[in-house]
Design an enzyme around this catalytic site. Structure first.
Site, PDB file in Angstrom:
ATOM      1  N   ASP A  11      45.433  25.648  45.671  1.00  0.00           N
ATOM      2  CA  ASP A  11      44.576  26.380  46.609  1.00  0.00           C
ATOM      3  C   ASP A  11      43.406  25.474  46.950  1.00  0.00           C
ATOM      4  OD1 ASP A  11      46.294  28.425  45.921  1.00  0.00           O
ATOM      5  OD2 ASP A  11      44.712  29.892  45.582  1.00  0.00           O
ATOM      6  N   ASP A 130      49.542  41.147  49.630  1.00  0.00           N
ATOM      7  CA  ASP A 130      48.472  41.002  48.644  1.00  0.00           C
ATOM      8  C   ASP A 130      47.881  42.384  48.426  1.00  0.00           C
ATOM      9  OD1 ASP A 130      48.987  38.277  48.884  1.00  0.00           O
ATOM     10  OD2 ASP A 130      47.483  38.012  50.442  1.00  0.00           O
TER      11      ASP A 130
HETATM   12  O1  LIG Z   1      45.614  32.636  46.841  1.00  0.00           O
HETATM   13  C1  LIG Z   1      44.492  33.113  46.663  1.00  0.00           C
HETATM   14  O2  LIG Z   1      43.889  33.004  45.562  1.00  0.00           O
HETATM   15  C2  LIG Z   1      43.801  33.822  47.784  1.00  0.00           C
HETATM   16  C3  LIG Z   1      42.567  34.364  47.559  1.00  0.00           C
HETATM   17  C4  LIG Z   1      41.920  35.020  48.571  1.00  0.00           C
HETATM   18  C5  LIG Z   1      42.516  35.107  49.802  1.00  0.00           C
HETATM   19  C6  LIG Z   1      43.748  34.578  50.050  1.00  0.00           C
HETATM   20  C7  LIG Z   1      44.421  33.933  49.030  1.00  0.00           C
HETATM   21  N1  LIG Z   1      45.652  33.367  49.180  1.00  0.00           N
HETATM   22  C8  LIG Z   1      46.612  33.496  50.160  1.00  0.00           C
HETATM   23  O3  LIG Z   1      46.142  33.328  51.492  1.00  0.00           O
HETATM   24  C9  LIG Z   1      47.201  33.779  52.298  1.00  0.00           C
HETATM   25  C10 LIG Z   1      46.718  34.747  53.307  1.00  0.00           C
HETATM   26  O4  LIG Z   1      46.045  34.092  54.324  1.00  0.00           O
HETATM   27  P1  LIG Z   1      45.898  34.837  55.721  1.00  0.00           P
HETATM   28  O5  LIG Z   1      45.451  36.219  55.403  1.00  0.00           O
HETATM   29  O6  LIG Z   1      47.259  34.799  56.337  1.00  0.00           O
HETATM   30  O7  LIG Z   1      44.880  34.050  56.429  1.00  0.00           O
HETATM   31  C11 LIG Z   1      48.180  34.518  51.418  1.00  0.00           C
HETATM   32  O8  LIG Z   1      49.233  33.649  51.057  1.00  0.00           O
HETATM   33  C12 LIG Z   1      47.330  34.793  50.202  1.00  0.00           C
HETATM   34  O9  LIG Z   1      48.141  35.056  49.091  1.00  0.00           O
END
Ligand SMILES: O=C(O)c1ccccc1N[C@@H]1O[C@H](COP(=O)(O)O)[C@@H](O)[C@H]1O
Length: 242
Positions: A11, A130
């Site tokens: 990340d 999520d």
């Molecule tokens: O992976 C994380 O720890 C995380 C924490 C906070 C927000 C998102 C996170 N991860 C991943 O980001 C994508 C979503 O991104 P978007 O909403 O499409 O812009 C998803 O894979 C989350 O699991």
């Protein structure tokens, strides 16, 4: 029985590989160069990399160039996520050569666009579900985005190929995955599920391997690897032995 796929996570926030607790902005522990981290997982035998642009997910900028560099440096499969919400960001993500992308917020806020790209790109598109309880969260997990099972039914009807299911309450906590949630999601869809959040031990990976017949295809492993709870080599051996 198929072997559980392992997806070590990188990340990226502000150019650094980080881990968050419950996905909360400001809870970062930094682990240095994302490229070095990704190459280390590749050298250790990873077949997949789960690569997230956290700034793009939170809306605090992006690490798009760095994410592209990391993806292009990999010989293994890459699942790319964070901030992929429209045609331009999807085209940029796919142009990195990643194997698939993971859509989060877009699946909650622009369902028509997501239906369109599912139809167009098939299994290059996964949707990240999520959740807190059974409520989906988007925009860096800061906003509610509807009911898990209603959204899952909609995406299934649109032909979504795969789901990445994260229990936010578990993510980054080393408290073990939410096996009940994963079983419930697998019961609600025939599509493969990638488990995310909470893996703390080799026993957790063995428990997730036990859900492979139900539809759990893989597991994202983050904090446990960075905290050296076990090595990736040990994890690969553990899931191969189940
Ligand atoms: O992976 C994380 O720890 C995380 C924490 C906070 C927000 C998102 C996170 N991860 C991943 O980001 C994508 C979503 O991104 P978007 O909403 O499409 O812009 C998803 O894979 C989350 O699991």
């Amino acid at each position: 029985m198929s072997t559980l796929e392992l997806l070590p996570a990188v990340d990226v926030r502000d150019g650094q590989a980080v881990r968050l607790v419950h996905g909360e902005s400001g809870s970062e522990t930094s682990y240095g160069s994302p490229l070095e981290a990704a190459l280390a997982w590749q050298r250790a035998g990873a077949e997949w990399l789960h690569l997230v642009d956290l700034d793009a997910a939170f809306g605090t900028g992006d690490n798009r160039d760095l994410v592209r560099q990391v993806t292009e440096a990999m010989d293994i499969k890459v699942e790319l996520s964070g901030g992929i919400r429209d045609d331009a960001s999807l085209a940029a993500a796919l142009a990195t050569g990643c194997t698939r992308v993971n859509l989060g917020t877009a699946a909650l806020e622009t369902p028509e666009w997501v239906a369109k790209v599912i139809a167009e790109f098939g299994d290059k598109i996964a949707v990240g579900l999520d959740v807190r309880g059974t409520t989906l969260r988007g925009r860096g997990w800061t906003r509610d985005g509807g009911d898990l099972y209603e959204t899952l039914a909609r995406l299934d009807s649109e032909g979504c190929a795969r789901y990445v299911v994260t229990d936010i309450a578990k993510d980054g906590t080393l408290q073990g995955p939410n096996l009940e949630l994963l079983k419930n999601v697998c019961a609600a869809t025939d599509k493969p599920v990638v488990a995310s959040g909470g893996v703390s031990s080799l026993d957790d990976l063995r428990a997730l391997s036990g859900l492979v017949p139900l539809g759990v295809e893989g597991a994202i492993v983050g904090k446990a690897l960075y905290a050296k709870a076990f090595t990736l080599e040990e994890a690969i051996a553990a899931v191969a032995a189940v």
